[in-house]
Structure formats: C-alpha cells, structure tokens
Design a protein around this motif. Sequence first.
Motif, PDB file in Angstrom:
ATOM      1  N   LEU A  31       0.704  -1.280   0.071  1.00 33.76           N
ATOM      2  CA  LEU A  31       0.154   0.032   0.181  1.00 33.76           C
ATOM      3  C   LEU A  31       0.722   1.162  -0.134  1.00 33.76           C
ATOM      4  O   LEU A  31       0.644   2.223  -0.378  1.00 33.76           O
ATOM      5  N   GLY A  32       1.931   1.152   0.347  1.00 37.29           N
ATOM      6  CA  GLY A  32       2.870   2.390   0.522  1.00 37.29           C
ATOM      7  C   GLY A  32       2.552   3.124   1.537  1.00 37.29           C
ATOM      8  O   GLY A  32       2.742   4.433   1.493  1.00 37.29           O
ATOM      9  N   ASP A  33       1.780   2.844   2.676  1.00 40.06           N
ATOM     10  CA  ASP A  33       1.170   3.636   3.511  1.00 40.06           C
ATOM     11  C   ASP A  33       2.125   4.046   4.724  1.00 40.06           C
ATOM     12  O   ASP A  33       2.210   3.368   5.618  1.00 40.06           O
ATOM     13  N   VAL A  34       3.068   4.925   4.849  1.00 41.15           N
ATOM     14  CA  VAL A  34       4.153   5.404   5.436  1.00 41.15           C
ATOM     15  C   VAL A  34       3.334   5.411   6.864  1.00 41.15           C
ATOM     16  O   VAL A  34       4.024   5.489   7.845  1.00 41.15           O
ATOM     17  N   GLY A  35       2.429   6.406   6.770  1.00 40.84           N
ATOM     18  CA  GLY A  35       1.806   6.880   8.325  1.00 40.84           C
ATOM     19  C   GLY A  35       1.306   5.572   8.910  1.00 40.84           C
ATOM     20  O   GLY A  35       1.607   5.730  10.216  1.00 40.84           O
ATOM     21  N   MET A  36       0.651   4.660   8.430  1.00 38.91           N
ATOM     22  CA  MET A  36       0.154   3.436   9.265  1.00 38.91           C
ATOM     23  C   MET A  36       1.442   2.754   9.692  1.00 38.91           C
ATOM     24  O   MET A  36       1.637   2.295  10.815  1.00 38.91           O
ATOM     25  N   ALA A  37       2.742   2.714   9.007  1.00 35.38           N
ATOM     26  CA  ALA A  37       3.963   1.934   9.558  1.00 35.38           C
ATOM     27  C   ALA A  37       4.349   2.647  10.676  1.00 35.38           C
ATOM     28  O   ALA A  37       5.011   2.100  11.757  1.00 35.38           O
ATOM     29  N   SER A  38       4.438   4.203  10.815  1.00 39.34           N
ATOM     30  CA  SER A  38       4.996   4.938  11.776  1.00 39.34           C
ATOM     31  C   SER A  38       4.135   4.746  12.983  1.00 39.34           C
ATOM     32  O   SER A  38       4.376   4.690  14.028  1.00 39.34           O
TER      33      SER A  38
END
Length: 304
Positions: free
Chosen positions: A266-273
């Motif tokens: 997904l490329g969701d950096v916010g969720m990973a952070s």
Amino acid sequence: MQSFLNVMRKNKWLLAMAAPGALFLLIYAYTPMLGLVIAFKRYRFDEGIFGSKWVGFQNFEFLFATRDAWRITLNTLYLNALFIVIGTVSSLIVALLLNEVRKKGLLKFYQSALFFPYFLSWVIVGYFTFALLNYDSGMINKLLESFGFSKIQWYAKPNYWPFILIIVYVWKNIGYFSVIYLASMMGIGHEYYEAAKIDGANKWQQITKITIPLLTPVITIMTLLQIGRIFYADFGLFYHVPQNTGMLYETTDVIDTYVFRSLRMLGDVGMASAAGFYQAVVGLVLVLLSNWIVRRINPDNALF
C-alpha cells in the motif's frame, strides 16, 4: 552556574570520552524521534513530513480495525514471551554447564561454537531451515522416511511453527546470552563454594543456593530489557525463516511482518509509523510496570 562550570571543568576528560557515544545517540536515537509526527499524518512524499495533512489517530484506527489485528498482536506477545522464558532458562543451563569446564582451551572452543550462530544473518538461517524442512529433499523428511513415517509438508502446517521458531531462536541466540551469564558466574567468589563444600553441599545445592541467587540481578535486568521489546518481533526470524509463506500466517505473522507487507503493497508510511509508535509506547509501559513490580519485591534487583 559557577558550580556547574566547575563540575564540567573537573570532568572535562571524562566528558570528552563520553562525547562520541552521546553524539551517536543524539543523531541516531533522538533526532529520528521527530519523525513520530508521521504517525498522525497522511504522509505524502511531495508534501514532506510537516506539510502532509494531519489526520489524528486515523492511522492507528486503520492498523487495528482489520480482522488480523488481534491475531498479529497475540502472536507477537505469545511468541516473544516464549522466547524470553525458554531462552533465559536454556541460556542459564548452558552457562552452568560451561562453568563446569575446567580446561580453558575446551571452554573457548565450546564458547566459539555456541556463539557462531549469533553472527549468521536470518537470511542464511532461513535457507538452513528450508534445507532441513523442504518437503522433497529436506533432511528431516528424509529421516522420517528412513524410519517408516510419512513426510510432512512443514510449510503448509502452521501448528508446527511456534515450536520451530522457538528452536531456531534458541539455537541462534543461546551462545550470546549464555556468555553474559557465564561472565557473571565467573565474578562469584570461590569462597562461597568452598564454604558450601565444607558444610556438605552437593553441586545441585551450590547451584540453587549460591549461583542462581547471585545471578538474580543479572537475570532480572536481562529479562526487563527483553520485556521492553516484547512488542517488537525479530523481523528476520519471522519473515525469512517461514519464507513469508501465506499458509503459515496463522501462527507466524506478527506486527512487524504485517506492517512490512502493508507498507510494501500500500505504501502507507503513516500506518507503518503508527505501528512503530504503538510498539514503543507499549514497550515503555511494560518496562516501567515490570520494573515497578520488581522494585516492590526486591529494590536491589530493579533496573532503576
């Protein structure tokens, strides 16, 4: 102010020696903490960290609103708790056995042999495991066939994998932890054991009444440090050893591997952070709680 300057002047060489380590922590441990703000934003590369839209706790909701949330959380806690308990017990047993080796050359050989797996990357360990468990040509299945048993599709049976992961974890890390406990044992004065022998204590009584009690502070500190990372699964172990096999996600999928796959797809950096922030906060709370319990029982064994 004057007293502070006097202290600085008096300890200038000690401060100079500590400066590289303090600078390393500042650059690589504290400065990146500014990026925690990403956990509360819908991060876009073109807008940057501070230019991205603020979304509050939306990233956390996305992380834990999925049906897999409880599974990955329980897997992380359950397996890490097993690693802590079984790893500590097995490392203590190995350290106790090494402590009985009197020939220095033999002791160094055993230490080197046990410590060597710790330096192997999880990629290599994953291939070793695959060579053992491969259905067609794996050594384990070959042995099963030689004894008249049917071959097992290890990479299609999730119920076996908690045991496999524990064995692999202990094999790789037992040398590291046993050396720490062995070094602590070597610091115990021989007069304790000589007095115990005079009183008629056997080897088991010496271990349970002298060695283990004197090692308790070290065991407590090591356990508290591991509890602090109980929400951080060893990514290499859980990703490379099961070969990222979808059929094993039921027992091998943890927060770190789940977030990695989500970030990759997904490329969701916010969720990973948000996941990293959540792990850090829970780890801090667990360390503080565990240390408080230890301090209530025995203040001398507390970490702080």
